[in-house]
Design an enzyme around this catalytic site. Structure first.
Site, PDB file in Angstrom:
ATOM      1  N   ASP A  62       0.835  -1.206   0.000  1.00  0.00           N
ATOM      2  CA  ASP A  62       0.000   0.000   0.000  1.00  0.00           C
ATOM      3  C   ASP A  62       0.868   1.254   0.000  1.00  0.00           C
ATOM      4  O   ASP A  62       1.959   1.258   0.569  1.00  0.00           O
ATOM      5  CB  ASP A  62      -0.899  -0.037   1.249  1.00  0.00           C
ATOM      6  N   GLY A  63       0.361   2.305  -0.627  1.00  0.00           N
ATOM      7  CA  GLY A  63       1.010   3.607  -0.549  1.00  0.00           C
ATOM      8  C   GLY A  63       1.630   4.114  -1.844  1.00  0.00           C
ATOM      9  O   GLY A  63       2.316   5.145  -1.838  1.00  0.00           O
ATOM     10  N   ASN A  64       1.366   3.438  -2.950  1.00  0.00           N
ATOM     11  CA  ASN A  64       1.913   3.915  -4.236  1.00  0.00           C
ATOM     12  C   ASN A  64       1.389   5.319  -4.562  1.00  0.00           C
ATOM     13  O   ASN A  64       2.147   6.187  -5.009  1.00  0.00           O
ATOM     14  CB  ASN A  64       1.495   2.989  -5.384  1.00  0.00           C
ATOM     15  N   GLY A  65       0.084   5.509  -4.357  1.00  0.00           N
ATOM     16  CA  GLY A  65      -0.537   6.794  -4.679  1.00  0.00           C
ATOM     17  C   GLY A  65       0.046   7.914  -3.833  1.00  0.00           C
ATOM     18  O   GLY A  65       0.396   8.987  -4.340  1.00  0.00           O
TER      19      GLY A  65
ATOM     20  N   TRP B   7       2.919   7.951  -2.317  1.00  0.00           N
ATOM     21  CA  TRP B   7       4.329   8.140  -2.692  1.00  0.00           C
ATOM     22  C   TRP B   7       4.411   9.130  -3.848  1.00  0.00           C
ATOM     23  O   TRP B   7       5.234  10.046  -3.847  1.00  0.00           O
ATOM     24  CB  TRP B   7       4.936   6.799  -3.084  1.00  0.00           C
TER      25      TRP B   7
ATOM     26  N   GLU C 222     -11.873  -5.373  -5.141  1.00  0.00           N
ATOM     27  CA  GLU C 222     -12.448  -4.028  -4.961  1.00  0.00           C
ATOM     28  C   GLU C 222     -11.719  -2.974  -5.808  1.00  0.00           C
ATOM     29  O   GLU C 222     -12.217  -1.863  -5.985  1.00  0.00           O
ATOM     30  CB  GLU C 222     -12.390  -3.609  -3.483  1.00  0.00           C
ATOM     31  N   ASN C 223     -10.534  -3.307  -6.314  1.00  0.00           N
ATOM     32  CA  ASN C 223      -9.767  -2.321  -7.084  1.00  0.00           C
ATOM     33  C   ASN C 223     -10.438  -1.926  -8.410  1.00  0.00           C
ATOM     34  O   ASN C 223     -10.078  -0.919  -9.012  1.00  0.00           O
ATOM     35  CB  ASN C 223      -8.336  -2.813  -7.364  1.00  0.00           C
TER      36      ASN C 223
END
Ligand code: FPP
Length: 241
Positions: free
Chosen positions: A30-33, A35, A77-78
């Site tokens: 999690d956390g690509n966005g 970043w 859910e993506n």
């Protein structure tokens, strides 16, 4: 990935003789966005850097002696994300398989896919089938969760168990997508969020959990090694004393 005495010794030194070593670790990447946002970059760039983090981790896997690493790449859910973002993620998947498959084969990585992946785009399904066949003799499993949802997985498994006659925990477990993987020892989520997001709900029953603040594109093999070292020091009781 042939085990050499040198890497065996290194692993033994890090983990200590007789300590419980994790066999199966799963990661919610999690956390690509965030970043990307922190750097004023498009989310797509965050996902690209996320793939680089995956590549780095897979390359660093061998000396860790893990039997299986499971990564949550695309949840059921993506699909709710924008059409463009879903497209970006699918294209990254296509490119990743094309560019890294030979390296997987050479390094003894055995690919496994969990989730409802057969309903993805036909060209991706075909690529994955080819990748599964070509890596079938690998020694270290990289399980990728694609179009995966834990509740769906349990429901599918329960239906199959019922069709066979018995709905017991053992019968359900035997029908889970992960039935042929070692028990889950450790579940890691990056980016500071503290929830499971429908990932490996059944398998997490007795897994240790680790939530780290690192955003996924910044996650390095050293972070996983640190988590494995911490795991080896924890005492697991499985409900006993
Ligand atoms: C979470 O970041 C990440 C995802 C939804 C996808 C994870 C996918 C990858 C790392 C790349 C594809 C993987 C492979 C194996 C090719 P987010 O977008 O939810 O980040 P945010 O919460 O900061 O917005």
């Amino acid at each position: 990935m042939g085990a050499t005495p040198a890497t065996d010794q290194a692993a033994a030194r890090i983990l200590g003789a007789g300590e419980p070593r994790a066999r199966h670790v799963a990661i919610i990447m999690d956390g690509n966005g965030r970043w990307a946002k922190k750097r004023g970059l498009p989310r797509a760039v965050g996902h690209q850097r996320g793939v680089e983090a995956v590549r780095r981790l897979v390359r660093g896997l061998e000396p860790m002696k893990l039997e299986c690493l499971t990564l949550y790449a695309f949840s059921s859910e993506n699909w709710k994300r924008s059409h463009d973002e879903v497209d970006d993620l699918m294209n990254l998947m296509r490119r990743f398989i094309k560019s890294d498959l030979e390296e997987f084969v050479a390094n003894g990585v055995k690919l496994k896919i969990i989730g409802d992946w057969r309903s993805l785009a036909p060209d991706i399904v075909a690529m994955l089938e080819d990748a599964l066949a070509r890596t079938a003799n690998g020694r270290q499993i990289l399980a990728v969760a694609l179009n995966y949802g834990g509740k769906h997985e349990i429901a599918r498994a329960a239906a199959k168990a019922a069709a066979k006659g018995a709905i017991t925990p053992e019968a359900i477990e035997a029908q889970l997508d992960t039935h042929d993987l070692p028990p889950l020892d450790l579940l890691i989520r990056t980016s500071g969020e503290i929830r499971l997001s429908n990932f490996l709900l059944w398998q997490a029953a007795y897994a240790e959990m680790l939530f780290v603040d690192t955003l996924w594109p910044d996650f390095k093999p050293e972070h996983l090694q640190q988590a494995l070292d911490d795991f080896a020091r924890r005492e697991r009781r499985y409900g006993g004393r």
